[in-house]
Design a protein around this motif. Structure first.
Motif, short mmCIF file in Angstrom:
data_model
loop_
_atom_site.label_atom_id
_atom_site.label_comp_id
_atom_site.label_asym_id
_atom_site.label_seq_id
_atom_site.Cartn_x
_atom_site.Cartn_y
_atom_site.Cartn_z
N THR A 10 -3.49 -7.85 7.39
CA THR A 10 -2.04 -7.89 7.18
C THR A 10 -1.64 -7.04 5.98
O THR A 10 -0.63 -6.32 6.04
N ILE A 11 -2.44 -7.13 4.92
CA ILE A 11 -2.12 -6.34 3.71
C ILE A 11 -2.14 -4.85 4.06
O ILE A 11 -1.28 -4.08 3.62
N GLN A 12 -3.12 -4.49 4.88
CA GLN A 12 -3.20 -3.08 5.30
C GLN A 12 -1.97 -2.70 6.14
O GLN A 12 -1.38 -1.64 5.95
N ASP A 13 -1.59 -3.59 7.05
CA ASP A 13 -0.44 -3.31 7.92
C ASP A 13 0.85 -3.14 7.13
O ASP A 13 1.68 -2.29 7.46
N VAL A 14 1.04 -3.99 6.11
CA VAL A 14 2.31 -3.96 5.36
C VAL A 14 2.25 -3.08 4.11
O VAL A 14 3.18 -3.07 3.31
N SER A 15 1.15 -2.33 3.95
CA SER A 15 0.97 -1.55 2.71
C SER A 15 2.10 -0.55 2.49
O SER A 15 2.45 -0.23 1.36
N ASN A 16 2.71 -0.08 3.58
CA ASN A 16 3.75 0.93 3.46
C ASN A 16 5.17 0.34 3.55
O ASN A 16 6.16 1.07 3.42
N LEU A 17 5.24 -0.96 3.77
CA LEU A 17 6.53 -1.58 4.07
C LEU A 17 7.51 -1.47 2.91
O LEU A 17 8.70 -1.19 3.11
N GLN A 18 7.00 -1.66 1.69
CA GLN A 18 7.87 -1.58 0.52
C GLN A 18 8.50 -0.19 0.39
O GLN A 18 9.70 -0.05 0.17
N ALA A 19 7.69 0.86 0.58
CA ALA A 19 8.19 2.24 0.50
C ALA A 19 9.20 2.52 1.60
O ALA A 19 10.23 3.16 1.38
N GLU A 20 8.91 2.00 2.81
CA GLU A 20 9.83 2.20 3.94
C GLU A 20 11.18 1.54 3.68
O GLU A 20 12.24 2.13 3.90
N PHE A 21 11.12 0.32 3.16
CA PHE A 21 12.35 -0.40 2.84
C PHE A 21 13.16 0.32 1.77
O PHE A 21 14.37 0.48 1.88
N THR A 22 12.45 0.75 0.70
CA THR A 22 13.15 1.44 -0.40
C THR A 22 13.84 2.69 0.14
O THR A 22 15.00 2.97 -0.21
N HIS A 23 13.13 3.41 1.00
CA HIS A 23 13.68 4.65 1.57
C HIS A 23 14.90 4.35 2.45
O HIS A 23 15.97 4.96 2.28
N ILE A 24 14.73 3.39 3.36
CA ILE A 24 15.81 3.07 4.30
C ILE A 24 17.05 2.56 3.56
O ILE A 24 18.17 3.01 3.82
#
Lengths: 120, 47, 104
Positions: A10-24
């Motif tokens: 799960t940590i691997q799956d969500v590793s980019n989520l914070q950056a994606e959210f910040t960008h969006i």
């Protein structure tokens, strides 16, 4: 399947989520700023028409009413397009996190069934 | 410890989802507002 | 003349309804902005409180979130203590959801 491997995955799956959210969310704000700018412009034109009506009554048409109305409609349409883009971006952010959450919930359910997850 | 981390991660993702849902709803309402403004502009012209 | 008056009254009535709908939408928008802000405040105040209850009690010892990232979940308690950005409290710049609205 055990808590450790599920956690790692799960940590691997969500590793980019914070950056994606910040960008969006940053993009949504940028579009919102543009939209407010467009809105300010068409409101200014709209108030020109209303000012004329207040001074001369509603039966007399503003000499540039057709032109102003057309420009107002154009800007409103531009605002609507921007807002539709913002809606798409917001829905994308929601989809991204919901996807990961759903997968995690499914895995937590399986671990609980097998008695591998400590209770809350 | 891993069980606790897993539950905490779940909680954090739930929070993120709740916030994202609110933002999506806010943007939807803003779109409805813009469409309503267009309608009002046309109706005012007609009146 | 009567037909014109009827038509005019009808148009006026439709405009009134649209204005009322717009007011409701504006209220809904403000309510949502407020809810986003309050949920962020609630979340920050829940996470900014320091805790010295040890590994099990201190959320900042391990973890992460959508604002700071989830890398903290990979780290052990020893590595995260004191030097992890996740241990830094939240501030208004972290209100990424509220700040996505230019009006905010």
């Amino acid at each position: 399947m055990d808590p450790s491997s599920v956690l790692d995955q799960t940590i691997q799956d969500v590793s980019n989520l914070q950056a994606e959210f910040t960008h969006i969310l940053g993009e949504i704000r940028a579009s919102d700023t543009q939209l407010l700018d467009q809105r300010k412009k068409y409101m200014q034109k709209d108030s020109q028409i209303h000012k004329f009506i207040r001074q001369h009554g509603s039966l007399q048409e503003h000499p540039k009413e057709q032109e102003l109305s057309e420009k107002i409609r154009e800007k409103m349409s531009a605002c609507k397009n921007l807002q539709e883009q913002k809606c798409t971006m917001a829905n994308t952010a929601l989809y991204l996190v919901a996807k990961h959450l759903s997968r995690l919930e499914k895995n937590i359910g399986l671990l609980e069934e097998d008695g591998l997850l400590a209770p809350v | 410890l891993n069980s606790q981390k897993l539950r905490l991660l779940h909680q954090e993702l739930e929070h993120a989802k709740d916030m994202a849902l609110l933002v999506a709803r806010r943007e939807r309402v803003t779109l409805d507002l813009l469409e309503q403004n267009v309608r009002i502009f046309d109706q005012r012209s007609n009146v | 003349m009567n037909d014109n008056t009827k038509e005019y009254e009808k148009l006026k009535s439709e405009l009134k309804k649209s204005l009322a709908t717009r007011n409701k939408l504006e209220d809904e928008f403000e309510r949502l902005e407020q809810e986003i802000y309050e949920k962020e405040t609630e979340y920050f105040s829940g996470n900014n409180a320091t805790s010295n209850t040890g590994i099990a009690g201190n959320r900042f010892s391990y973890g992460g979130n959508i604002i700071k990232g989830f890398d903290g979940f990979n780290k052990s308690h020893h590595h995260s203590a004191g030097h992890d950005s996740h241990n830094r409290g939240f501030n208004n710049d972290d209100r990424i959801f509220s700040l996505s609205s230019a009006i905010f």
